[in-house]
Design a protein around this motif. Structure first.
Motif, PDB file in Angstrom:
ATOM      1  N   CYS A  89       6.237  -2.058  -1.961  1.00  0.00           N
ATOM      2  CA  CYS A  89       5.498  -2.948  -1.185  1.00  0.00           C
ATOM      3  C   CYS A  89       5.590  -4.025  -1.808  1.00  0.00           C
ATOM      4  CB  CYS A  89       4.013  -2.201  -1.349  1.00  0.00           C
ATOM      5  SG  CYS A  89       2.744  -2.895  -0.239  1.00  0.00           S
ATOM      6  N   CYS A  96       3.188   1.348   0.016  1.00  0.00           N
ATOM      7  CA  CYS A  96       2.353   0.388   1.137  1.00  0.00           C
ATOM      8  C   CYS A  96       1.040   1.226   1.343  1.00  0.00           C
ATOM      9  CB  CYS A  96       3.097   0.271   2.362  1.00  0.00           C
ATOM     10  SG  CYS A  96       4.773  -0.541   2.097  1.00  0.00           S
ATOM     11  N   PHE A  97       0.987   2.479   1.138  1.00  0.00           N
ATOM     12  CA  PHE A  97      -0.075   3.491   1.474  1.00  0.00           C
ATOM     13  C   PHE A  97      -1.024   3.333   0.295  1.00  0.00           C
ATOM     14  CE2 PHE A  97       2.868   4.287   4.840  1.00  0.00           C
ATOM     15  CZ  PHE A  97       2.089   4.319   5.895  1.00  0.00           C
ATOM     16  N   TYR A  98      -1.632   2.087  -0.109  1.00  0.00           N
ATOM     17  CA  TYR A  98      -2.457   2.113  -1.505  1.00  0.00           C
ATOM     18  C   TYR A  98      -3.746   2.220  -1.084  1.00  0.00           C
ATOM     19  CZ  TYR A  98      -2.587  -2.710  -0.568  1.00  0.00           C
ATOM     20  OH  TYR A  98      -2.528  -4.021   0.133  1.00  0.00           O
ATOM     21  N   ARG A  99      -4.283   2.194   0.316  1.00  0.00           N
ATOM     22  CA  ARG A  99      -5.956   1.948   0.664  1.00  0.00           C
ATOM     23  C   ARG A  99      -6.077   3.073   1.458  1.00  0.00           C
ATOM     24  NH1 ARG A  99      -5.980  -3.537   3.291  1.00  0.00           N
ATOM     25  NH2 ARG A  99      -3.967  -2.631   3.838  1.00  0.00           N
ATOM     26  N   VAL A 101      -8.406   4.049   4.999  1.00  0.00           N
ATOM     27  CA  VAL A 101      -8.544   3.240   6.294  1.00  0.00           C
ATOM     28  C   VAL A 101      -9.944   2.452   6.024  1.00  0.00           C
ATOM     29  CG1 VAL A 101     -10.022   4.995   7.488  1.00  0.00           C
ATOM     30  CG2 VAL A 101      -8.365   3.346   8.735  1.00  0.00           C
TER      31      VAL A 101
ATOM     32  N   VAL B   2     -11.093  -0.994   7.726  1.00  0.00           N
ATOM     33  CA  VAL B   2     -10.075  -1.919   7.973  1.00  0.00           C
ATOM     34  C   VAL B   2      -9.651  -2.513   9.237  1.00  0.00           C
ATOM     35  CG1 VAL B   2      -7.458  -2.350   7.378  1.00  0.00           C
ATOM     36  CG2 VAL B   2      -8.836  -1.387   5.605  1.00  0.00           C
ATOM     37  N   LEU B   4      -7.316  -2.753  11.959  1.00  0.00           N
ATOM     38  CA  LEU B   4      -6.147  -2.107  12.275  1.00  0.00           C
ATOM     39  C   LEU B   4      -5.393  -2.869  13.558  1.00  0.00           C
ATOM     40  CD1 LEU B   4      -7.023   1.698  12.224  1.00  0.00           C
ATOM     41  CD2 LEU B   4      -5.850   0.422  10.442  1.00  0.00           C
ATOM     42  N   VAL B  71      -3.882   3.765   4.985  1.00  0.00           N
ATOM     43  CA  VAL B  71      -3.471   2.605   6.012  1.00  0.00           C
ATOM     44  C   VAL B  71      -2.427   1.802   4.949  1.00  0.00           C
ATOM     45  CG1 VAL B  71      -5.192   1.041   5.510  1.00  0.00           C
ATOM     46  CG2 VAL B  71      -4.151   0.661   7.432  1.00  0.00           C
ATOM     47  N   ASP B  72      -1.453   1.182   5.521  1.00  0.00           N
ATOM     48  CA  ASP B  72      -0.393   0.497   4.898  1.00  0.00           C
ATOM     49  C   ASP B  72      -0.851  -0.921   4.752  1.00  0.00           C
ATOM     50  OD1 ASP B  72       0.114  -0.461   7.269  1.00  0.00           O
ATOM     51  OD2 ASP B  72       2.454  -0.303   7.230  1.00  0.00           O
ATOM     52  N   CYS B  73       0.098  -1.461   4.140  1.00  0.00           N
ATOM     53  CA  CYS B  73      -0.467  -3.074   3.785  1.00  0.00           C
ATOM     54  C   CYS B  73      -0.510  -4.063   5.043  1.00  0.00           C
ATOM     55  CB  CYS B  73       0.783  -3.667   2.710  1.00  0.00           C
ATOM     56  SG  CYS B  73       2.279  -3.377   3.442  1.00  0.00           S
ATOM     57  N   ASP B  74       0.428  -3.609   6.087  1.00  0.00           N
ATOM     58  CA  ASP B  74       0.146  -4.508   7.126  1.00  0.00           C
ATOM     59  C   ASP B  74      -0.781  -4.153   8.114  1.00  0.00           C
ATOM     60  OD1 ASP B  74       2.705  -5.764   6.488  1.00  0.00           O
ATOM     61  OD2 ASP B  74       3.660  -4.392   7.242  1.00  0.00           O
ATOM     62  N   GLU B  75      -1.400  -2.961   7.825  1.00  0.00           N
ATOM     63  CA  GLU B  75      -2.391  -2.502   8.574  1.00  0.00           C
ATOM     64  C   GLU B  75      -1.855  -1.870  10.054  1.00  0.00           C
ATOM     65  OE1 GLU B  75      -5.258  -5.612   8.212  1.00  0.00           O
ATOM     66  OE2 GLU B  75      -5.675  -5.044   5.860  1.00  0.00           O
ATOM     67  N   ASP B  76      -0.675  -1.742  10.103  1.00  0.00           N
ATOM     68  CA  ASP B  76      -0.174  -1.331  11.823  1.00  0.00           C
ATOM     69  C   ASP B  76       0.382   0.296  11.528  1.00  0.00           C
ATOM     70  OD1 ASP B  76       2.144  -1.456  10.076  1.00  0.00           O
ATOM     71  OD2 ASP B  76       2.805  -3.355  11.306  1.00  0.00           O
ATOM     72  N   THR B  77       0.088   1.016  10.478  1.00  0.00           N
ATOM     73  CA  THR B  77       0.598   2.245  10.206  1.00  0.00           C
ATOM     74  C   THR B  77      -0.374   3.113   9.621  1.00  0.00           C
ATOM     75  OG1 THR B  77       2.862   1.488  10.219  1.00  0.00           O
ATOM     76  CG2 THR B  77       2.506   4.011   9.719  1.00  0.00           C
ATOM     77  N   LEU B  78      -0.786   4.218   9.983  1.00  0.00           N
ATOM     78  CA  LEU B  78      -1.715   5.170   9.336  1.00  0.00           C
ATOM     79  C   LEU B  78      -1.161   6.403   8.705  1.00  0.00           C
ATOM     80  CD1 LEU B  78      -4.635   5.384  11.967  1.00  0.00           C
ATOM     81  CD2 LEU B  78      -4.666   4.125   9.990  1.00  0.00           C
TER      82      LEU B  78
END
Lengths: 124, 124
Positions: A89, A96-99, A101, B2, B4, B71-78
């Motif tokens: 990331c 990249c999945f470090y959070r 939702v 977040v 999304l 959620v990923d860093c870009d907030e466009d994938t779960l």
């Protein structure tokens, strides 16, 4: 090769760490990126925002050696099993999945991204 | 939650088994499917082919209890972490990713899909 279903020329790619099995990221590949990945053994993707092929780690040095490529039942999604150098990331987190939702961080930042950017500056 | 980024009302969802960490499948959710998932604790998706929300396992009984949503860093994938009842794949494989891109099967079929269909018939 399986007859892949590209959508608008792209296919999503889930990327996992072959050692830890952790999901690292999701990106997209076009036919050329997939071909480059298979020929070179290093993960290549297609950036929709930059509208070009990119080799993962081309700037950060955080390359992904691809050990195996899987495809799903519908043949419209790929899974790259990779050996990750550094972190996946750009935020410095391993995945990249470090959070969650809800925004709670569940994994630490392991690399200072500014140092990665600095390295890029030096390379120019 | 977040903020999304849905694309055409949808966001891709990578689904992993919370116990084995295996990637089970990739699907899409719209806002309603995500809301239903969070409220009920069971995975809901939006089917692009059937153009409707579906609860995973609604016909096969192969439900997914959602333990955590990342959620990923870009907030466009779960990423849904789930407890999978039965198998995730309609082919009877535990995961939809049971083949290499060259078509080699790397995981066995563990359930006879015809028996699942039979069960559906009996339910009608």
């Amino acid at each position: 090769m399986v007859d892949l279903k590209f959508s608008d020329g792209l296919i999503p790619v889930v990327v996992i760490d072959t050692r830890t099995r952790e999901v690292l990221m999701v990106a997209h590949a076009d036919e050329e990126a997939l071909d480059l990945t298979r020929r070179t053994g290093f993960a290549h993707y297609y950036s929709r925002s930059r509208k070009r092929i990119w080799k993962k780690g081309e700037e950060s040095g955080h390359l992904q050696r691809v050990v195996r490529i899987l495809v799903d039942c519908d043949e419209d999604t790929l899974l790259y099993e990779v050996e990750q150098t550094g972190v996946a990331c750009h935020t410095g987190h391993r995945s990249c999945f470090y959070r969650t939702v809800d925004g709670e961080e569940i994994a630490p930042r392991v690399i200072d991204p500014e140092k990665v950017y600095k390295k890029q500056d030096q390379r120019r």
